[in-house]
Write a protein that holds these residues in place. Structure first.
Motif, PDB file in Angstrom:
ATOM      1  N   ALA A 181       0.669  -1.351  -0.297  1.00 51.08           N
ATOM      2  CA  ALA A 181      -0.146  -0.054  -0.399  1.00 51.08           C
ATOM      3  C   ALA A 181       0.905   1.668   0.098  1.00 51.08           C
ATOM      4  O   ALA A 181       0.567   2.185  -1.262  1.00 51.08           O
ATOM      5  N   SER A 182       2.107   1.477   0.691  1.00 49.12           N
ATOM      6  CA  SER A 182       3.262   2.189   1.016  1.00 49.12           C
ATOM      7  C   SER A 182       3.926   3.048  -0.469  1.00 49.12           C
ATOM      8  O   SER A 182       3.707   3.504  -1.139  1.00 49.12           O
ATOM      9  N   ALA A 183       4.205   1.403  -1.137  1.00 47.57           N
ATOM     10  CA  ALA A 183       4.703   1.653  -2.997  1.00 47.57           C
ATOM     11  C   ALA A 183       4.155   1.989  -3.497  1.00 47.57           C
ATOM     12  O   ALA A 183       3.567   3.027  -4.282  1.00 47.57           O
ATOM     13  N   ILE A 184       2.446   1.328  -3.213  1.00 48.13           N
ATOM     14  CA  ILE A 184       1.363   1.841  -4.452  1.00 48.13           C
ATOM     15  C   ILE A 184       1.368   3.950  -4.150  1.00 48.13           C
ATOM     16  O   ILE A 184       0.882   4.138  -5.264  1.00 48.13           O
ATOM     17  N   GLU A 185       0.855   3.791  -3.008  1.00 46.29           N
ATOM     18  CA  GLU A 185       0.765   5.452  -2.931  1.00 46.29           C
ATOM     19  C   GLU A 185       1.923   6.863  -3.773  1.00 46.29           C
ATOM     20  O   GLU A 185       1.391   7.092  -4.207  1.00 46.29           O
ATOM     21  N   LYS A 367      -8.499  -0.617   3.673  1.00 40.83           N
ATOM     22  CA  LYS A 367      -8.103  -2.288   3.111  1.00 40.83           C
ATOM     23  C   LYS A 367      -8.317  -2.231   2.058  1.00 40.83           C
ATOM     24  O   LYS A 367      -7.801  -3.157   1.504  1.00 40.83           O
ATOM     25  N   VAL A 368      -8.335  -0.835   0.761  1.00 41.53           N
ATOM     26  CA  VAL A 368      -8.245  -0.877  -0.831  1.00 41.53           C
ATOM     27  C   VAL A 368      -7.590   0.300  -0.631  1.00 41.53           C
ATOM     28  O   VAL A 368      -7.828   1.697  -0.335  1.00 41.53           O
ATOM     29  N   GLU A 445       7.616  -9.949 -11.775  1.00 42.81           N
ATOM     30  CA  GLU A 445       6.936  -9.779 -10.919  1.00 42.81           C
ATOM     31  C   GLU A 445       6.708 -10.314  -9.922  1.00 42.81           C
ATOM     32  O   GLU A 445       5.837 -10.621  -8.805  1.00 42.81           O
ATOM     33  N   ARG A 446       6.184 -11.226 -11.000  1.00 42.77           N
ATOM     34  CA  ARG A 446       5.547 -12.483 -10.307  1.00 42.77           C
ATOM     35  C   ARG A 446       5.588 -13.201  -9.414  1.00 42.77           C
ATOM     36  O   ARG A 446       5.262 -13.889  -8.228  1.00 42.77           O
ATOM     37  N   TRP A 447       6.764 -13.592  -9.252  1.00 42.95           N
ATOM     38  CA  TRP A 447       7.949 -13.914  -8.215  1.00 42.95           C
ATOM     39  C   TRP A 447       7.819 -12.826  -7.069  1.00 42.95           C
ATOM     40  O   TRP A 447       7.697 -13.950  -5.837  1.00 42.95           O
ATOM     41  N   PHE A 448       7.203 -12.149  -6.799  1.00 46.65           N
ATOM     42  CA  PHE A 448       7.195 -11.085  -5.776  1.00 46.65           C
ATOM     43  C   PHE A 448       5.926 -10.118  -5.727  1.00 46.65           C
ATOM     44  O   PHE A 448       5.848 -10.375  -4.583  1.00 46.65           O
ATOM     45  N   PHE A 449       5.514 -10.346  -6.610  1.00 45.11           N
ATOM     46  CA  PHE A 449       3.376  -9.747  -6.250  1.00 45.11           C
ATOM     47  C   PHE A 449       2.537 -10.670  -5.905  1.00 45.11           C
ATOM     48  O   PHE A 449       1.619 -10.592  -5.632  1.00 45.11           O
ATOM     49  N   TRP A 450       3.073 -12.275  -5.402  1.00 42.85           N
ATOM     50  CA  TRP A 450       1.783 -13.023  -5.203  1.00 42.85           C
ATOM     51  C   TRP A 450       1.323 -12.709  -4.027  1.00 42.85           C
ATOM     52  O   TRP A 450       0.020 -13.157  -4.261  1.00 42.85           O
ATOM     53  N   PRO A 451       1.478 -12.564  -3.411  1.00 44.41           N
ATOM     54  CA  PRO A 451       1.452 -11.895  -1.497  1.00 44.41           C
ATOM     55  C   PRO A 451      -0.103 -11.403  -1.627  1.00 44.41           C
ATOM     56  O   PRO A 451      -0.651 -11.963  -0.816  1.00 44.41           O
ATOM     57  N   MET A 452      -0.203 -10.306  -3.401  1.00 40.68           N
ATOM     58  CA  MET A 452      -1.648  -9.845  -2.538  1.00 40.68           C
ATOM     59  C   MET A 452      -2.561 -10.938  -2.805  1.00 40.68           C
ATOM     60  O   MET A 452      -3.473 -10.519  -3.636  1.00 40.68           O
ATOM     61  N   GLY A 453      -2.384 -11.989  -3.970  1.00 43.53           N
ATOM     62  CA  GLY A 453      -3.586 -12.680  -4.175  1.00 43.53           C
ATOM     63  C   GLY A 453      -3.372 -12.866  -5.700  1.00 43.53           C
ATOM     64  O   GLY A 453      -4.622 -13.553  -5.918  1.00 43.53           O
ATOM     65  N   ILE A 468      -7.734  -5.609 -10.627  1.00 43.82           N
ATOM     66  CA  ILE A 468      -7.204  -4.052 -11.064  1.00 43.82           C
ATOM     67  C   ILE A 468      -6.944  -3.528  -9.649  1.00 43.82           C
ATOM     68  O   ILE A 468      -6.344  -2.747  -9.619  1.00 43.82           O
ATOM     69  N   SER A 469      -6.154  -4.362  -8.509  1.00 46.95           N
ATOM     70  CA  SER A 469      -6.418  -3.625  -7.216  1.00 46.95           C
ATOM     71  C   SER A 469      -5.066  -5.125  -6.912  1.00 46.95           C
ATOM     72  O   SER A 469      -5.667  -6.141  -6.215  1.00 46.95           O
ATOM     73  N   PHE A 470      -3.837  -4.691  -6.132  1.00 53.69           N
ATOM     74  CA  PHE A 470      -2.526  -5.855  -5.449  1.00 53.69           C
ATOM     75  C   PHE A 470      -3.113  -5.280  -3.444  1.00 53.69           C
ATOM     76  O   PHE A 470      -2.921  -6.431  -3.175  1.00 53.69           O
ATOM     77  N   VAL A 471      -3.546  -3.928  -2.902  1.00 48.00           N
ATOM     78  CA  VAL A 471      -4.133  -4.580  -1.819  1.00 48.00           C
ATOM     79  C   VAL A 471      -5.852  -3.601  -1.634  1.00 48.00           C
ATOM     80  O   VAL A 471      -6.295  -3.597  -2.726  1.00 48.00           O
ATOM     81  N   GLY A 472      -6.367  -5.048  -1.516  1.00 44.88           N
ATOM     82  CA  GLY A 472      -7.663  -5.266  -0.977  1.00 44.88           C
ATOM     83  C   GLY A 472      -8.327  -5.916  -2.790  1.00 44.88           C
ATOM     84  O   GLY A 472      -7.617  -6.370  -3.411  1.00 44.88           O
TER      85      GLY A 472
END
Length: 488
Positions: A181-185, A367-368, A445-453, A468-472
């Protein structure tokens, strides 16, 4: 005549009669039982799901004659509360049957020839597409004749979920999402600053000698809102009106430079690889639908396809083969612009562009992830500025004369459907693999971003699968997306 002799004669006659009956029965070949439509359709559906995947719509478990999507699921879930003018159960079944037919026929066209011939021989079918159509009609007529059982079937259809709960658990989502969330902001702040700078600069800050302007083929025909032909779901019922609308609203594309990685083109099959060619600039078009303020909205999708997202540094997680950008226009049934938005075909970089007069109250939910929103001047004809290499939309303006001299090229508009079956040797093959991802578009990036679901983050994917959202959790085809974002 002695009784014993009579008895022997009777036994002999009965024995002869039984023998004759047995011989006659053996001489008759058993009649072949033709497979039912349920068996045929279930078999071909299973075959196509295994070897091709779903090219259109979502399958319904144990009911090959029906498919659904998020738009139709809204109507399925609201039948008890439906207004008198809302679609009937029969119309729902017809819609879902049409979606199943389109999907099965598209998938059949790309099935391996040897596998297809083996199936046709097994079921002795010479015209598979006609059989698919006939069997869907037969099975869905049966469904329409049993309304209570059909209602129970529809109620069991789960809404599509393109997030992985398992990945979130193993990725410690409650903790890792805060970092994301911090990186996206920060990234959104950087993009907002770039948009502001482009809107204040001549030619969006591009160099006139390097920039390329792609113009749609001229369209003189315009559909009047009062003449729109809509079905029970609020969708365009006229194919001609669909084509006319797509041509009329087709945007101009202003690309920062015309190097090989920034010239729009088309994916093609070259032997076993999904390659790219740009002998003639193209843009693909596709119509989808959603809901806003209790009305069905018309969504005009325009897609530019590029050779790749090149590396911008020695370590670039999002670089890779093939890159595609979607620009979407949301229209009311009176053909008023509600909003514009955009993603890359991976579902990444969602951007909302709202007309100046459109009321908007951003939803505050920790949360989103927040939404990147820009204010724009709406018009029927707009020009979209796209940055080189990253292929980000950095500005949107109504079309008009450009003071600087830039290279101008006319592009051709083609239906997105054409990419579902590209020529390959003696047959056809889709741009998607059996999981719905564009062949060869994997990103590091798939090896790093997968924890977001998000499943296979970074890979280009089919319409209907765009988280279209990594968070939420949020989807590009979310039925009330604009309202859920706070658009009034």
């Amino acid at each position: 005549m002695p009784k014993r002799y009579k008895a022997n004669c009777l036994v002999a006659n009965l024995s002869a009669l039984l023998t004759a009956m047995v011989l006659q029965a053996c001489s008759i070949s058993p009649q072949k039982v033709e497979p039912s439509c349920e068996v045929i359709l279930s078999s071909v559906d299973t075959l196509l799901h295994e070897h091709v995947g779903s090219l259109k719509g979502e399958r319904v478990h144990n009911q090959a004659s029906l498919r659904h999507n998020r738009f139709i699921h809204f109507f399925i879930g609201n039948q008890d509360l439906a207004e008198p003018s809302a679609p009937t159960q029969s119309q729902l079944i017809d819609y879902m049957g049409e979606l199943a037919e389109q999907g099965l026929k598209a998938e059949w066209k790309t099935l391996d020839v040897d596998i297809a011939n083996k199936w046709k021989a097994e079921y002795q079918i010479t015209q598979p597409e006609q059989t698919i159509e006939q069997c869907i009609n037969e099975l869905n007529q049966q469904l329409q004749g049993h309304s209570r059982q059909t209602a129970e079937l529809l109620a069991t259809i789960p809404i599509d979920n393109d997030y992985s709960a398992t990945a979130k658990v193993f990725g410690l989502y409650p903790l890792s999402s805060k970092v994301f969330a911090s990186a996206i902001e920060k990234e959104q702040q950087h993009l907002a600053e770039g948009w502001l700078a482009a809107s204040r600069s001549s030619l969006s800050g591009f160099t006139a000698k390097q920039a390329a302007l792609y113009l749609p083929e001229p369209s003189l025909a315009k559909v009047n809102a009062t003449d729109l032909q809509l079905d029970a779901f609020g969708q365009l019922a006229s194919k001609q009106q669909q084509v006319t609308l797509l041509k009329w609203y087709a945007p101009q594309w202003l690309v920062e430079n015309n190097t090989a990685d920034n010239v729009p083109g088309v994916p093609v099959w070259q032997k076993q690889q999904l390659a790219f060619e740009h002998s003639k600039p193209l843009s693909f078009s596709h119509i989808t639908y959603a809901r806003h303020n209790n009305q069905t909205t018309i969504q005009l999708n325009y897609i530019l396809w590029f050779k790749q997202r090149p590396k911008l540094s020695s370590v670039d997680w999002v670089a890779g083969e093939h890159d595609a950008l979607i620009f979407r226009i949301h229209l009311t049934n009176k053909l008023e612009v509600i909003a514009y938005d955009s993603i890359h075909l991976c579902g990444c970089w969602y951007t909302l562009m709202l007309p100046q007069q459109r009321s908007y109250h951003a939803i505050q939910d920790s949360k989103v992830e927040s939404v990147l929103m820009h204010r724009v001047n709406a018009a029927d004809k707009v020009r979209i500025s796209i940055s080189a290499d990253a292929h980000q939309i950095i500005d949107l303006q109504p079309t008009g004369d450009i003071a600087e001299v830039v290279a101008k090229t006319t592009y051709t508009l083609q239906p997105w459907q054409s990419l579902l079956a590209l020529e390959k040797g003696q047959g056809y093959k889709s741009i998607y693999d059996s999981n719905g991802y564009v062949w060869g578009s994997e990103r590091f990036e798939r090896w790093f971003f997968w924890p977001m679901g998000v499943k296979q983050p970074g890979s280009l994917r089919r319409f209907g699968d765009h988280a279209i959202s990594f968070v939420g959790e949020r989807y590009f085809d979310q039925v009330h997306l604009l309202e859920d974002l706070g658009v009034q």
